[in-house]
Motif scaffolding. Structure first.
Motif, PDB file in Angstrom:
ATOM      1  N   ILE A  59      -2.997   7.543   4.759  1.00  0.00           N
ATOM      2  CA  ILE A  59      -2.541   8.929   4.824  1.00  0.00           C
ATOM      3  C   ILE A  59      -1.638   9.118   6.035  1.00  0.00           C
ATOM      4  CG2 ILE A  59      -3.235  11.335   5.058  1.00  0.00           C
ATOM      5  CD1 ILE A  59      -5.974  10.599   4.059  1.00  0.00           C
ATOM      6  N   LEU A  60      -0.505   9.763   5.818  1.00  0.00           N
ATOM      7  CA  LEU A  60       0.337  10.184   6.934  1.00  0.00           C
ATOM      8  C   LEU A  60      -0.035  11.631   7.249  1.00  0.00           C
ATOM      9  CD1 LEU A  60       2.654   8.914   8.626  1.00  0.00           C
ATOM     10  CD2 LEU A  60       4.224  10.311   7.273  1.00  0.00           C
ATOM     11  N   GLY A  61      -0.617  11.831   8.427  1.00  0.00           N
ATOM     12  CA  GLY A  61      -1.094  13.161   8.803  1.00  0.00           C
ATOM     13  C   GLY A  61      -0.610  13.570  10.177  1.00  0.00           C
ATOM     14  N   VAL A  62      -1.041  14.753  10.602  1.00  0.00           N
ATOM     15  CA  VAL A  62      -0.616  15.320  11.885  1.00  0.00           C
ATOM     16  C   VAL A  62      -1.844  15.754  12.669  1.00  0.00           C
ATOM     17  CG1 VAL A  62       0.750  17.115  13.004  1.00  0.00           C
ATOM     18  CG2 VAL A  62       1.510  16.171  10.821  1.00  0.00           C
ATOM     19  N   PHE A  63      -1.872  15.420  13.944  1.00  0.00           N
ATOM     20  CA  PHE A  63      -2.961  15.887  14.790  1.00  0.00           C
ATOM     21  C   PHE A  63      -2.815  17.386  15.049  1.00  0.00           C
ATOM     22  CE2 PHE A  63      -3.780  11.444  16.249  1.00  0.00           C
ATOM     23  CZ  PHE A  63      -5.152  11.453  16.019  1.00  0.00           C
ATOM     24  N   GLY A  64      -3.931  18.112  14.897  1.00  0.00           N
ATOM     25  CA  GLY A  64      -3.909  19.542  15.139  1.00  0.00           C
ATOM     26  C   GLY A  64      -5.314  20.084  15.339  1.00  0.00           C
ATOM     27  N   THR A  70       0.829  -1.197   0.000  1.00  0.00           N
ATOM     28  CA  THR A  70       0.000   0.000   0.000  1.00  0.00           C
ATOM     29  C   THR A  70       0.868   1.252   0.000  1.00  0.00           C
ATOM     30  OG1 THR A  70      -1.725  -1.172   1.225  1.00  0.00           O
ATOM     31  CG2 THR A  70      -1.822   1.237   1.225  1.00  0.00           C
ATOM     32  N   ARG A  71       0.552   2.169  -0.860  1.00  0.00           N
ATOM     33  CA  ARG A  71       1.292   3.428  -0.939  1.00  0.00           C
ATOM     34  C   ARG A  71       0.792   4.382   0.145  1.00  0.00           C
ATOM     35  NH1 ARG A  71       0.235   6.238  -6.365  1.00  0.00           N
ATOM     36  NH2 ARG A  71       1.452   4.463  -7.137  1.00  0.00           N
ATOM     37  N   ILE A  72       1.715   4.966   0.895  1.00  0.00           N
ATOM     38  CA  ILE A  72       1.359   5.946   1.913  1.00  0.00           C
ATOM     39  C   ILE A  72       1.385   7.336   1.287  1.00  0.00           C
ATOM     40  CG2 ILE A  72       2.066   7.048   4.074  1.00  0.00           C
ATOM     41  CD1 ILE A  72       3.156   4.378   4.998  1.00  0.00           C
TER      42      ILE A  72
END
Length: 355
Positions: free
Chosen positions: A65-70, A3-5
């Motif tokens: 998805i590589l994401g950030v908590f905000g 799987t592609r991130i």
């Protein structure tokens, strides 16, 4: 098939990481602002695309998805926060990869809702600690002093609200300043991580265009005042690398927004500013916003924004302000005026002092 991130723009400064899917670590994980995590798309909603560092990519269910908590404050879109406990479902708060839990949304998005996500992994360092963008860049911030701003001229682009035209105003100012042979830097100091505004400024001629996300901020909403001032000092210091004659600073949202109001009421911050250009969406917000700023001891150099697209709204503003003997004359500038080589507002070299 592997799987592609899809790595989001908010993760731009994260180069080396491993993905931990350890069940024990995931079960005990409590989200923190700045944490870098891996999500799986359950269902797309308002955000059907994800902005990466290079382009907007399409999202589909089961994408990773590589994401950030905000946190996010966007009056025309979403209000959302980092939850204080593990959740079965999370939401995409911003197209740049800022994730959290939706608290409220503009009515135009109520039916479609947010893109829904499931947390499936944590981005960790070699010591198996969750990577946090705010911690990664924390030591690079310099204390606020105002010294960096004293080496250039600061033009502040403010707005009555979100989508009042302040980004476009800033970009066209930059274009006009470049026509006059100046070196210009653009800084977006507050907002939610997304590259559109700084890209526009760069396309319009800025010698350098940077924003708060450079130092790991997924957004600046709820950022404490000393940290925000330190971020300002650091970004101004960075901008000096191009030896700018002017630095155009954009502050997100409207003058009632928490961080915007906080900065406007900070004497030390405002004492670094040479000119303030106030953008508004209509004549009432233009006139009232102008008076409100003057009451705060901040006297705009010019008014601009969406209302200048309508000659009738411009007439309303000018006739109202010019008939008010208590108000100093202030020019109303449309986009053509801002990018004109003969635009008069940038001759001022005196600081805008608060009363």
């Amino acid at each position: 098939m592997k799987t592609r991130i899809k790595k989001s723009f908010a993760c731009q400064g994260i180069k080396n990481f491993r993905i931990s899917t350890d069940i024990k670590q995931l079960d005990n994980y409590i989200p923190k602002e700045g944490d870098v995590v891996l999500f799986e798309v359950i269902e797309t909603g308002k955000h059907k695309n994800l902005q990466t560092t290079t382009r907007n990519v399409t999202l589909m269910p089961e994408d990773q998805i590589l994401g950030v908590f905000g946190n996010r404050y966007a009056t025309n879109q979403f209000e959302g926060y980092v939850p204080d406990r593990p959740m079965e479902e999370y939401h995409m708060l911003g197209g740049g990869g800022v994730m959290g839990i939706l608290a409220s949304s503009h009515s135009k998005f109520e039916e479609v809702g947010p893109t829904r996500l499931k947390l499936i992994g944590l981005a960790t360092d070699p010591f198996k600690r969750v990577i946090n963008t705010l911690k990664v860049f924390k030591d690079e911030l310099v204390p606020f002093s105002g010294l960096s701003a004293s080496q250039t001229k600061i033009v502040l682009s403010l707005g009555s609200s979100m989508d009042s035209g302040k980004t476009t105003t800033a970009a066209f100012m930059i274009h006009g300043l470049k026509k006059r042979g100046n070196k210009v830097a653009y800084i977006k100091l507050t907002g939610t991580a997304y590259p559109k505004d700084k890209n526009l400024a760069y396309d319009m001629g800025a010698d350098l265009a940077i924003d708060f996300s450079k130092y790991g901020f997924p957004s600046t909403y709820l950022t404490e005042e000393p940290v925000l001032l330190s971020l300002y000092e650091t970004l101004i210091k960075d901008s000096l690398s191009v030896r700018p004659d002017y630095v155009v600073i954009e502050i997100a949202d409207g003058i009632f927004q928490k961080e915007t109001k906080m900065l406007l009421q900070n004497f030390a911050f405002m004492n670094t500013v040479n000119d303030v250009v106030f953008s508004a969406g209509d004549s009432l917000s233009a006139v009232h916003g102008y008076h409100l700023l003057c009451q705060m001891g901040i006297f705009p150099t010019a008014l601009s924004g969406l209302f200048t697209a309508s000659p009738l709204l411009v007439q309303e503003v000018e006739s109202t302000l010019y008939k008010d003997s208590g108000s100093p004359s202030v020019p109303v500038l449309g986009l053509r005026d801002l990018m004109s080589e003969n635009c008069p507002i940038f001759s001022n070299t005196m600081k805008v002092l608060q009363a």
